[in-house]
Design a protein around this motif. Structure first.
Motif, PDB file in Angstrom:
ATOM      1  N   ASN A 103      44.632  62.075 -70.274  1.00  0.00           N
ATOM      2  CA  ASN A 103      45.247  63.004 -71.212  1.00  0.00           C
ATOM      3  C   ASN A 103      46.712  62.611 -71.446  1.00  0.00           C
ATOM      4  O   ASN A 103      47.048  61.442 -71.355  1.00  0.00           O
ATOM      5  N   ARG A 104      47.581  63.565 -71.719  1.00  0.00           N
ATOM      6  CA  ARG A 104      48.910  63.233 -72.234  1.00  0.00           C
ATOM      7  C   ARG A 104      50.043  63.513 -71.253  1.00  0.00           C
ATOM      8  O   ARG A 104      49.980  64.475 -70.479  1.00  0.00           O
ATOM      9  N   LEU A 128      49.117  58.538 -73.633  1.00  0.00           N
ATOM     10  CA  LEU A 128      47.746  59.043 -73.604  1.00  0.00           C
ATOM     11  C   LEU A 128      46.883  58.154 -72.721  1.00  0.00           C
ATOM     12  O   LEU A 128      46.882  56.927 -72.881  1.00  0.00           O
ATOM     13  N   HIS A 129      46.162  58.767 -71.792  1.00  0.00           N
ATOM     14  CA  HIS A 129      45.158  58.079 -70.976  1.00  0.00           C
ATOM     15  C   HIS A 129      45.688  56.840 -70.257  1.00  0.00           C
ATOM     16  O   HIS A 129      45.022  55.807 -70.188  1.00  0.00           O
ATOM     17  N   HIS A 203      35.565  59.563 -70.148  1.00  0.00           N
ATOM     18  CA  HIS A 203      35.722  59.959 -71.549  1.00  0.00           C
ATOM     19  C   HIS A 203      34.418  59.748 -72.324  1.00  0.00           C
ATOM     20  O   HIS A 203      34.426  59.193 -73.429  1.00  0.00           O
ATOM     21  N   ASP A 277      40.681  70.298 -79.265  1.00  0.00           N
ATOM     22  CA  ASP A 277      41.200  69.209 -78.433  1.00  0.00           C
ATOM     23  C   ASP A 277      42.162  69.859 -77.445  1.00  0.00           C
ATOM     24  O   ASP A 277      43.368  69.603 -77.450  1.00  0.00           O
ATOM     25  N   ASN A 279      42.579  72.144 -73.401  1.00  0.00           N
ATOM     26  CA  ASN A 279      42.170  72.256 -72.008  1.00  0.00           C
ATOM     27  C   ASN A 279      41.909  73.712 -71.655  1.00  0.00           C
ATOM     28  O   ASN A 279      42.770  74.572 -71.860  1.00  0.00           O
ATOM     29  N   GLN A 315      38.944  69.472 -70.537  1.00  0.00           N
ATOM     30  CA  GLN A 315      39.369  69.104 -71.888  1.00  0.00           C
ATOM     31  C   GLN A 315      38.128  68.983 -72.762  1.00  0.00           C
ATOM     32  O   GLN A 315      37.242  68.170 -72.499  1.00  0.00           O
ATOM     33  N   TYR A 317      36.916  68.151 -76.484  1.00  0.00           N
ATOM     34  CA  TYR A 317      37.332  67.478 -77.714  1.00  0.00           C
ATOM     35  C   TYR A 317      36.130  67.366 -78.629  1.00  0.00           C
ATOM     36  O   TYR A 317      35.067  66.871 -78.233  1.00  0.00           O
ATOM     37  N   GLU A 343      35.813  66.679 -70.513  1.00  0.00           N
ATOM     38  CA  GLU A 343      36.466  65.914 -69.455  1.00  0.00           C
ATOM     39  C   GLU A 343      37.003  66.827 -68.350  1.00  0.00           C
ATOM     40  O   GLU A 343      38.024  67.492 -68.539  1.00  0.00           O
ATOM     41  N   GLN A 345      39.317  67.521 -65.355  1.00  0.00           N
ATOM     42  CA  GLN A 345      40.574  66.855 -65.024  1.00  0.00           C
ATOM     43  C   GLN A 345      41.617  67.874 -64.609  1.00  0.00           C
ATOM     44  O   GLN A 345      41.394  69.086 -64.651  1.00  0.00           O
ATOM     45  N   PRO A 348      46.740  68.733 -68.828  1.00  0.00           N
ATOM     46  CA  PRO A 348      47.594  67.734 -69.485  1.00  0.00           C
ATOM     47  C   PRO A 348      49.068  67.949 -69.130  1.00  0.00           C
ATOM     48  O   PRO A 348      49.518  69.079 -68.946  1.00  0.00           O
TER      49      PRO A 348
END
Length: 379
Positions: A103-104, A128-129, A203, A277, A279, A315, A317, A343, A345, A348
């Motif tokens: 993520n970011r 990102l990622h 992903h 998009d 979380n 997340q 998306y 995802e 996780q 972000p």
């Protein structure tokens, strides 16, 4: 011991010998070569129920998942490329392992133990990622391939100290396994030589109707057991608020078709992301045990899955940036909404946000993210 009892015992033993427990298989092959000549290994895990998953060493990625529908007809439900050349020419994280920090990260920066680190920005002003050369763009080493009641493959990547600006040499293992219950498990483990941050996930893009099926994935019915989500700014960086989903387009506590609200521009958050998009807050921290993250079902084919993980965030998306320039394995163009991503996780931008679960990994500790897809076929 009577003759009748002895005969029955022998018959029972013979039956057990004649009908051994079903075993899933793991078969290694080649997916081609990188421009520098290195071979990209592929491993296909298959069970006796018609399900298989093909994993490739480039990006430790899911390249294909074959699953029957309610009539027994198989289809590939994972979005991926047909050749290694396509993965290199059009990188889109298809099925890939993403990290070091999924993520970011706002402005690509984070501070750890009083020192600020800069990572490459590759998503507007943000990272990102993992950066421009994240885990999705490296060739992993296949370390172990096993058949048995559960078939599996383990791949490893060693990210050197300073890679993409992150401190510490990080050793990451990605293990994929498939059993006879149509359960696909992904487990990530990582260790480091210096304090660093870690947030590693998969992903995978899913279209349970089959890759390239008409209508895409917008008819999929989704359930997410979360009372709150994380609003973002226009650059997809969380504002720090945990907002209730009640009365919003983000309320998936009851099964809801994605397409029912994905184009609802009345919510500024949907405009920012061109759809979902964001979380969802499933928990407050990483847990020792797994918990439900989401349910997804395609009413037409009957295929579905439950996703379980030990992570606090999900997340979701909705494939908003497919623009018709990516060609799928079936040689059809991917368009907006043709597939979705779920995802598990950390949240972000966690290192830059107060009150978010810690992303710090220190020497002597092991990072762990486990995600289990429990697939169903509607039969």
């Amino acid at each position: 011991m009577t003759g009748r009892f002895l005969l029955g015992l022998l018959v029972g033993v013979g039956a057990m010998i004649a009908t051994p427990a079903a075993a899933a298989t793991a078969k290694r092959s080649s997916f081609g070569r990188l421009p520098d000549g290195r071979e990209v290994a592929a491993v296909t895990l298959a069970n006796g129920r018609g399900m298989s998953a093909t994993l490739i060493a480039y990006g430790a990625a899911i390249q294909s998942v074959i699953l029957p529908d309610r009539t027994g007809r198989p289809a590939d439900i994972a979005i991926g490329h047909a050749t290694i050349a396509d993965y290199i020419a059009k990188p889109q994280y298809f099925g890939a392992t993403v990290g070091r920090f999924a993520n970011r990260l706002a402005l690509g920066r984070f501070t750890l133990d009083g020192r600020t680190y800069q990572t490459p920005v590759n998503n507007g002003p943000n990272a990102l990622h993992g950066g421009t050369q994240g885990f999705d763009k490296v060739l992993w080493t296949v370390r172990d391939v096993k058949s048995g009641p559960t078939a599996s493959v383990t791949m490893r990547h060693v990210s050197p100290d300073g890679d993409q600006g992150y401190p510490g040499a990080m050793t990451v293992d990605a293990t994929y396994s498939l059993d006879e219950r149509n359960q696909l498990t992904i487990e990530y483990r990582a260790t480091t030589t210096k304090p660093t941050i870690a947030n590693i996930t998969n992903h995978a893009y899913w279209n349970l109707a089959g890759e390239g099926a008409e209508g895409g994935a917008m008819g999929h019915v989704v359930t997410i057991p979360a009372d709150t989500f994380l609003p973002t700014d226009a650059g997809a960086i969380p504002t720090g608020e945990r907002k209730s989903v009640a009365g919003t387009v983000f309320d998936f506590r009851q099964p809801t078709a994605i397409g029912a609200r994905v184009r609802d521009a009345s919510d500024e958050q949907m405009v920012f992301g061109r759809g979902y998009d964001h979380n969802w807050v499933i928990g407050q921290e990483v847990t020792p045990d797994l918990h439900l993250m989401a349910r997804v079902e395609d009413p037409v084919s009957g295929r579905g899955y439950e996703l379980h993980s030990n992570q606090p965030g999900l997340q979701f998306y909705s494939g908003n940036f497919f623009d018709g320039t990516s060609i799928g394995k079936n040689r059809r163009l991917h368009r907006m909404g043709d597939a979705i991503v779920m995802e598990p996780q950390l949240f972000p931008d966690t290192p830059n946000q107060q009150g978010f679960p810690s992303a710090t990994l220190v020497p002597g500790r092991t990072y762990r993210n486990v995600m289990v897809y429990r697939f169903t076929t509607g039969r």
